[in-house]
Enzyme design. Structure first.
Site, PDB file in Angstrom:
ATOM      1  N   LYS A 154       0.842  -1.201   0.000  1.00 12.32           N
ATOM      2  CA  LYS A 154       0.000   0.000   0.000  1.00 12.32           C
ATOM      3  C   LYS A 154       0.874   1.247   0.000  1.00 12.32           C
ATOM      4  O   LYS A 154       1.564   1.532   0.966  1.00 12.32           O
ATOM      5  CB  LYS A 154      -0.903   0.048   1.235  1.00 12.32           C
ATOM      6  CG  LYS A 154      -2.011   1.091   1.075  1.00 12.32           C
ATOM      7  CD  LYS A 154      -2.578   1.574   2.385  1.00 12.32           C
ATOM      8  CE  LYS A 154      -1.869   2.771   2.934  1.00 12.32           C
ATOM      9  NZ  LYS A 154      -1.981   4.009   2.127  1.00 12.32           N
ATOM     10  N   GLY A 207       6.820   4.777   8.578  1.00 10.93           N
ATOM     11  CA  GLY A 207       5.973   5.951   8.726  1.00 10.93           C
ATOM     12  C   GLY A 207       6.114   6.536  10.114  1.00 10.93           C
ATOM     13  O   GLY A 207       7.185   6.457  10.723  1.00 10.93           O
ATOM     14  N   THR A 209       5.809   7.241  14.122  1.00  9.51           N
ATOM     15  CA  THR A 209       5.934   6.398  15.306  1.00  9.51           C
ATOM     16  C   THR A 209       4.553   6.064  15.874  1.00  9.51           C
ATOM     17  O   THR A 209       4.305   4.939  16.309  1.00  9.51           O
ATOM     18  CB  THR A 209       6.824   7.097  16.350  1.00  9.51           C
ATOM     19  OG1 THR A 209       8.117   7.303  15.756  1.00  9.51           O
ATOM     20  CG2 THR A 209       6.994   6.263  17.598  1.00  9.51           C
ATOM     21  N   VAL A 211       1.538   5.722  14.306  1.00 18.22           N
ATOM     22  CA  VAL A 211       0.851   4.654  13.565  1.00 18.22           C
ATOM     23  C   VAL A 211       1.618   3.340  13.726  1.00 18.22           C
ATOM     24  O   VAL A 211       1.015   2.274  13.877  1.00 18.22           O
ATOM     25  CB  VAL A 211       0.665   5.033  12.075  1.00 18.22           C
ATOM     26  CG1 VAL A 211       0.103   3.868  11.286  1.00 18.22           C
ATOM     27  CG2 VAL A 211      -0.248   6.247  11.939  1.00 18.22           C
ATOM     28  N   GLU A 229       9.987   0.896  10.623  1.00 12.00           N
ATOM     29  CA  GLU A 229      10.968   1.973  10.427  1.00 12.00           C
ATOM     30  C   GLU A 229      10.214   3.260  10.711  1.00 12.00           C
ATOM     31  O   GLU A 229       9.352   3.653   9.936  1.00 12.00           O
ATOM     32  CB  GLU A 229      11.496   1.992   8.982  1.00 12.00           C
ATOM     33  CG  GLU A 229      12.220   0.737   8.547  1.00 12.00           C
ATOM     34  CD  GLU A 229      13.539   0.500   9.256  1.00 12.00           C
ATOM     35  OE1 GLU A 229      13.976   1.376  10.035  1.00 12.00           O
ATOM     36  OE2 GLU A 229      14.123  -0.572   9.041  1.00 12.00           O
ATOM     37  N   CYS A 263      13.403  10.487   7.323  1.00 10.66           N
ATOM     38  CA  CYS A 263      13.514   9.996   8.706  1.00 10.66           C
ATOM     39  C   CYS A 263      14.963  10.058   9.191  1.00 10.66           C
ATOM     40  O   CYS A 263      15.211  10.048  10.384  1.00 10.66           O
ATOM     41  CB  CYS A 263      12.954   8.599   8.825  1.00 10.66           C
ATOM     42  SG  CYS A 263      13.497   7.481   7.549  1.00 10.66           S
ATOM     43  N   GLU A 354      10.474  15.345  15.859  1.00 12.15           N
ATOM     44  CA  GLU A 354      10.782  15.206  14.435  1.00 12.15           C
ATOM     45  C   GLU A 354      10.047  16.303  13.689  1.00 12.15           C
ATOM     46  O   GLU A 354       8.843  16.468  13.846  1.00 12.15           O
ATOM     47  CB  GLU A 354      10.324  13.835  13.946  1.00 12.15           C
ATOM     48  CG  GLU A 354      10.557  13.645  12.467  1.00 12.15           C
ATOM     49  CD  GLU A 354      10.416  12.193  12.042  1.00 12.15           C
ATOM     50  OE1 GLU A 354       9.366  11.593  12.305  1.00 12.15           O
ATOM     51  OE2 GLU A 354      11.379  11.673  11.425  1.00 12.15           O
TER      52      GLU A 354
HETATM   53  P1  NAP Z   1       1.653   7.811   8.648  1.00 12.09           P
HETATM   54  O1  NAP Z   1       0.245   8.162   8.947  1.00 12.09           O
HETATM   55  O2  NAP Z   1       2.405   6.998   9.617  1.00 12.09           O
HETATM   56  O3  NAP Z   1       1.637   7.078   7.200  1.00 12.09           O
HETATM   57  C1  NAP Z   1       2.525   6.080   6.752  1.00 12.09           C
HETATM   58  C2  NAP Z   1       1.780   4.995   6.006  1.00 12.09           C
HETATM   59  O4  NAP Z   1       0.896   4.318   6.918  1.00 12.09           O
HETATM   60  C3  NAP Z   1       0.865   5.521   4.890  1.00 12.09           C
HETATM   61  O5  NAP Z   1       0.833   4.594   3.832  1.00 12.09           O
HETATM   62  C4  NAP Z   1      -0.474   5.587   5.579  1.00 12.09           C
HETATM   63  O6  NAP Z   1      -1.565   5.584   4.689  1.00 12.09           O
HETATM   64  C5  NAP Z   1      -0.437   4.346   6.433  1.00 12.09           C
HETATM   65  N1  NAP Z   1      -1.366   4.349   7.552  1.00 12.09           N
HETATM   66  C6  NAP Z   1      -1.928   5.439   8.180  1.00 12.09           C
HETATM   67  N2  NAP Z   1      -2.744   5.020   9.165  1.00 12.09           N
HETATM   68  C7  NAP Z   1      -2.699   3.674   9.185  1.00 12.09           C
HETATM   69  C8  NAP Z   1      -3.332   2.678   9.986  1.00 12.09           C
HETATM   70  N3  NAP Z   1      -4.158   2.981  10.988  1.00 12.09           N
HETATM   71  N4  NAP Z   1      -3.048   1.378   9.730  1.00 12.09           N
HETATM   72  C9  NAP Z   1      -2.195   1.047   8.748  1.00 12.09           C
HETATM   73  N5  NAP Z   1      -1.599   1.934   7.946  1.00 12.09           N
HETATM   74  C10 NAP Z   1      -1.827   3.241   8.171  1.00 12.09           C
HETATM   75  O7  NAP Z   1       2.485   9.097   8.349  1.00 12.09           O
HETATM   76  P2  NAP Z   1       1.913  10.504   7.823  1.00 12.09           P
HETATM   77  O8  NAP Z   1       0.622  10.865   8.502  1.00 12.09           O
HETATM   78  O9  NAP Z   1       1.891  10.441   6.359  1.00 12.09           O
HETATM   79  O10 NAP Z   1       3.065  11.472   8.320  1.00 12.09           O
HETATM   80  C11 NAP Z   1       3.032  11.998   9.628  1.00 12.09           C
HETATM   81  C12 NAP Z   1       4.411  12.134  10.210  1.00 12.09           C
HETATM   82  O11 NAP Z   1       5.024  10.858  10.293  1.00 12.09           O
HETATM   83  C13 NAP Z   1       5.395  12.955   9.414  1.00 12.09           C
HETATM   84  O12 NAP Z   1       5.250  14.317   9.619  1.00 12.09           O
HETATM   85  C14 NAP Z   1       6.706  12.409   9.929  1.00 12.09           C
HETATM   86  O13 NAP Z   1       7.055  13.007  11.143  1.00 12.09           O
HETATM   87  C15 NAP Z   1       6.414  10.961  10.147  1.00 12.09           C
HETATM   88  N6  NAP Z   1       6.837  10.125   8.983  1.00 12.09           N
HETATM   89  C16 NAP Z   1       7.949   9.377   9.088  1.00 12.09           C
HETATM   90  C17 NAP Z   1       8.376   8.629   8.005  1.00 12.09           C
HETATM   91  C18 NAP Z   1       9.604   7.786   8.041  1.00 12.09           C
HETATM   92  O14 NAP Z   1      10.212   7.542   7.016  1.00 12.09           O
HETATM   93  N7  NAP Z   1      10.013   7.277   9.181  1.00 12.09           N
HETATM   94  C19 NAP Z   1       7.672   8.649   6.815  1.00 12.09           C
HETATM   95  C20 NAP Z   1       6.508   9.417   6.742  1.00 12.09           C
HETATM   96  C21 NAP Z   1       6.111  10.129   7.838  1.00 12.09           C
HETATM   97  P3  NAP Z   1      -2.239   6.970   4.220  1.00 12.09           P
HETATM   98  O15 NAP Z   1      -1.220   7.681   3.438  1.00 12.09           O
HETATM   99  O16 NAP Z   1      -3.377   6.526   3.406  1.00 12.09           O
HETATM  100  O17 NAP Z   1      -2.639   7.706   5.476  1.00 12.09           O
HETATM  101 MG    MG Z   2      -1.071   9.822   9.144  1.00 16.24          MG
END
Ligand code: NAP
Ligand code: MG
Length: 451
Positions: A154, A207, A209, A211, A229, A263, A354
């Site tokens: 996904k 993604g 921390t 989630v 990660e 990240c 972050e």
């Molecule tokens: P996120 O919500 O953790 O999204 C990462 C992935 O998880 C996306 O594919 C997302 O889908 C999916 N997801 C969201 N809710 C889920 C659930 N309940 N069950 C399973 N999968 C789920 O991250 P974000 O909201 O895009 O970003 C928020 C913050 O996270 C950023 O500002 C950053 O601080 C951090 N982040 C860290 C990394 C990293 O590389 N470590 C990457 C991205 C973000 P959808 O896109 O459809 O919501």
């Molecule tokens: Mg999110």
């Protein structure tokens, strides 16, 4: 079935509209992947390796097209987008050699022989964030497929286009139907279903921390395997004995690359007090030179942020004292100038959280012990850099920093030949490198009697 408008973050214009999968659509794809596993796992190792090499070749043949998609969908610079396609090709090629080398052991025991096998898990789910849509997808699907698993992947809601294209290219390359499946849609629907569906035997998540924790908790119910990660708050620790001009010249790239949406971003700079003035002088020149512009230009160092939501989230950090900023275009697009902050103390938000944007905080330290303590004062531990000419110090500090990936006198962090992952709340498990196959297999032990 609902639809989703993909927006170009550099222009705010519509790129395309895609269809999102719903719950029953998700279950249907998982069922197909489970069925495909029964044949994929039995494909001869050499044949599976050959198919992955063919997949790599087909991705390479579509390099320009994939890069263009990423520039339009994610605002990545042309240089980065081309590197990202190469990364998928390289990771597929690296793991294409794995099926033929997935060795077990022969262990001396009385009364017979004992051998171990590395068995595939079944259907592996890969949940990808929006910051590096191609590389993070490949780090999951390439070793998973090599080990004999089938994959449901996904992409993030914001950035589905390159993943969808990779799904098409897999079929074009002759990867059998149902083996590698890309499911565009919502995390709360498709991602959550990966966690609860009993046929999915492992979730690889990158993604936030927050989630990540909920996925780990959900996976506990089925003792489902999980690799996480997550976020980071990595330090760039610069000692006064370092090549200060070189450290300063390379610091912008270590935190502003991909508009800081990384990240591994070194969003904390720790500079030894005696070198502070010299460092800041050189650093200001380097930040002002960092080119924030139309990401499709070959000269761009940085593009826009991914969304208005991310722009607002990053803007909330800008109420701390500013040392200096770079520049950014105005008008349409989620543009932000690289910004250097001087937080008042280590409790400041910009020092602890972050940011995931082009913002870096600078603080000073007196000596080695204080530098180490400041760097380790975080729940995260993903990456980091150490600048010093003293090899003994480089070794001591490398061993003392609680983080998964360090570089000395450079800022590299993710090389596909070497393991990548986090300490503390930055994650669980390791991706890439020679041992990644262990995360996509179970060890089976078989004793065969002499009788
Ligand atoms: P996120 O919500 O953790 O999204 C990462 C992935 O998880 C996306 O594919 C997302 O889908 C999916 N997801 C969201 N809710 C889920 C659930 N309940 N069950 C399973 N999968 C789920 O991250 P974000 O909201 O895009 O970003 C928020 C913050 O996270 C950023 O500002 C950053 O601080 C951090 N982040 C860290 C990394 C990293 O590389 N470590 C990457 C991205 C973000 P959808 O896109 O459809 O919501
Ligand atoms: Mg999110």
């Amino acid at each position: 079935m609902s639809t989703y408008d993909v927006i170009n973050p550099a222009t705010e214009k519509l790129v395309t509209t895609i269809e999102h999968l719903d719950l029953s659509g998700t279950d249907a794809v998982i069922a197909r992947a489970a069925k495909a596993f029964e044949t994929w796992r039995h494909v001869a190792p050499g044949e599976r390796g050959k198919m992955l090499r063919r997949f790599a070749d087909v991705v390479a043949e579509h390099k320009e097209e994939l890069a263009q998609l990423e520039i339009a969908n994610s605002g990545h610079t042309r240089g980065n987008a081309l590197w990202e396609v190469d990364n998928v090709v390289n990771v597929l090629t690296y793991y294409s050699a794995a099926p033929e080398r997935l060795f077990g052991r022969q262990i001396p025991v009385p009364g017979g022989i004992d051998v171990t096998f590395k068995e595939p898990l079944g259907v592996v789910a890969v949940i990808v964030p929006w910051n590096f849509p191609m590389p993070i997808a490949g780090w999951g699907f390439a070793p998973a497929l090599a080990a004999g698993n089938t994959v449901v992947l996904k992409p993030a809601e914001y950035t589905p286009l390159t993943a969808m294209k990779l799904g098409e290219l897999a079929l074009l390359a002759g990867i059998p139907e149902g083996v590698f499946n890309v499911l565009p849609g919502k995390g709360s629907v498709i991602g959550a279903r990966f966690v609860t569906h009993p046929a999915v035997r492992k979730v690889v998540f990158t993604g936030s921390t927050e989630v990540g924790k909920s996925i780990m908790a959900g996976c506990a119910d089925q003792v489902k395997r999980v690799t996480l990660e997550l976020g980071g708050k990595s330090s760039n620790i610069i000692f006064a004995d370092a090549d200060i001009a070189k450290a300063a010249a390379s610091a912008p790239g270590s935190v502003f690359d991909n508009a800081g949406q990384d990240c591994c971003a070194r969003s904390r700079i720790l500079i030894q007090k005696s070198a502070f003035d010299t460092f800041m002088e050189h650093f200001e020149v380097a930040v002002k030179k960092f080119r924030v512009e139309d990401p499709s230009l070959a000269t761009a160092d940085m593009g826009p942020l991914i969304s208005k939501k991310q722009f607002d989230a990053v803007s909330s950090f800008l109420d701390e004292p500013v040392a200096f900023t770079g520049s950014a275009p105005t008008g349409a697009g989620y543009w932000m100038a690289p910004t250097v902050l001087l937080p008042k103390n280590t409790q400041a938000r910009s020092w602890r959280e972050e940011v995931f944007g082009p913002v870096v905080s600078v603080m000073t330290f007196e000596d080695e012990a204080e530098g180490i303590a400041m760097a380790n004062d975080s729940e995260y531990g993903l990456s980091g850099s150490i600048w010093t000419r003293d090899v003994g110090r480089a070794l001591r500090v490398s061993r003392a920093i609680e983080t998964g990936n360090l570089s000395v006198n450079s800022h590299s962090s993710v090389r596909f030949w070497t393991p990548f992952g986090g300490f503390k709340q930055s994650g669980l498990g390791r991706e890439l490198g020679p041992d990644a196959l262990d995360s996509f297999t179970e060890v089976k032990n078989v004793f065969i009697s002499n009788d």
